[in-house]
Write a protein that holds these residues in place. Structure first.
Motif, mmCIF file in Angstrom:
data_model
loop_
_atom_site.group_PDB
_atom_site.id
_atom_site.type_symbol
_atom_site.label_atom_id
_atom_site.label_comp_id
_atom_site.label_asym_id
_atom_site.label_seq_id
_atom_site.Cartn_x
_atom_site.Cartn_y
_atom_site.Cartn_z
ATOM 1 N N LEU A 72 45.154 26.211 -15.425
ATOM 2 C CA LEU A 72 44.601 25.466 -14.297
ATOM 3 C C LEU A 72 43.221 24.966 -14.702
ATOM 4 N N ILE A 73 43.006 23.654 -14.639
ATOM 5 C CA ILE A 73 41.735 23.043 -15.031
ATOM 6 C C ILE A 73 40.875 22.840 -13.795
ATOM 7 N N ARG A 128 43.318 17.738 -19.893
ATOM 8 C CA ARG A 128 44.758 17.715 -19.595
ATOM 9 C C ARG A 128 45.551 17.164 -20.775
ATOM 10 N N MET A 129 45.041 16.104 -21.390
ATOM 11 C CA MET A 129 45.735 15.518 -22.535
ATOM 12 C C MET A 129 45.737 16.478 -23.729
ATOM 13 N N LEU A 130 44.600 17.112 -23.963
ATOM 14 C CA LEU A 130 44.483 18.028 -25.102
ATOM 15 C C LEU A 130 45.397 19.233 -24.932
ATOM 16 N N LEU A 131 45.312 19.875 -23.772
ATOM 17 C CA LEU A 131 46.097 21.090 -23.546
ATOM 18 C C LEU A 131 47.588 20.775 -23.431
ATOM 19 N N THR A 133 50.657 24.535 -21.370
ATOM 20 C CA THR A 133 51.033 23.564 -20.351
ATOM 21 C C THR A 133 50.000 23.592 -19.233
ATOM 22 N N VAL A 134 49.740 22.441 -18.630
ATOM 23 C CA VAL A 134 48.767 22.346 -17.542
ATOM 24 C C VAL A 134 49.506 22.530 -16.221
#
Length: 224
Positions: free
Chosen positions: A5-6, A18-21, A28-29
């Protein structure tokens, strides 16, 4: 898969994270938010393995968000998410406050993508992560505290073996695992095992809490 969770007030930073993870193997985000209150709700609803939070951002009330996720008002049998706090360079005191609020790990905002993904995996696996760039600064912060209470008051040095005390003194001196292994003539894996046992015995979540305990207990003393 490790779900994350970001929590970040900056939309561009959330997008980058989000793109990196999302592109990293095994990660997974689960969700994202700019709001501290929403982060608490999502942590409860989504049950991510890791909450990646900008603990410095005042708009999210970062420290209170960390505290509410780590110590929910209505605990459930399910494991709480582990918290990895992103900390701007030069804000070590804020990082220390986040540790006391319940964060499991710290990563400087100028960390590399590989360092970030590795830290997320380590925190999800139960490791206490503090990047080398922050370790000494956090130790210096601990040394300056008049009273530091980060572990149980009923813990004493008798719970540690002689070798564990040696390792704890070395940790409190700011030595890395590799330095401890070299100076104590033991294997790096043995050092890691000792540190893990020390954290378990004193009820600490992170390495810097063990440093605080070393000073609280009188095992080591602040430099004059």
């Amino acid at each position: 898969m490790v779900s994350v969770l970001i929590v970040n007030t900056q939309s561009l930073q959330r997008l980058g994270l989000r793109m990196l993870l999302g592109a990293a193997h095994g990660l997974t985000v689960a969700g994202e938010t700019a709001s501290g209150a929403e982060a608490v709700r999502l942590a409860r609803a989504l049950r991510p393995d890791v909450v990646l939070i900008d603990a410095h951002a005042s708009k999210t009330d970062g420290l209170e968000t960390v505290r509410r996720i780590a110590h929910p008002a209505h605990p459930s049998p399910a494991p709480h998410p582990r918290i990895l706090a992103l900390t701007p360079p030069g804000h070590e005191r804020h990082a220390y406050a986040a540790l006391r609020a319940g964060a499991t790990g710290f990563l400087s905002e100028d960390a590399t993508p590989d360092e970030l993904t590795a830290a997320v995996r380590d925190v999800a696996a139960g490791e206490a992560v503090i990047t080398p760039a922050l370790t000494q600064a956090l130790i210096d912060t601990v040394r300056r505290q008049d009273t530091v209470r980060t572990v149980g008051r009923d813990v004493d040095l008798d719970t540690l073996t002689g070798r564990e005390r040696d390792v704890l003194v070395a940790v409190a001196s700011g030595w890395s695992n590799a330095e401890i292994a070299s100076r104590l003539s033991i294997a790096p894996t043995t050092v890691k095992s000792h540190v893990s046992h020390i954290l378990t015995k004193i009820g600490a979540r992170a390495r810097v809490q063990a440093v605080a305990f070393a000073y609280e207990s009188g095992l080591v003393h602040p430099a004059a």
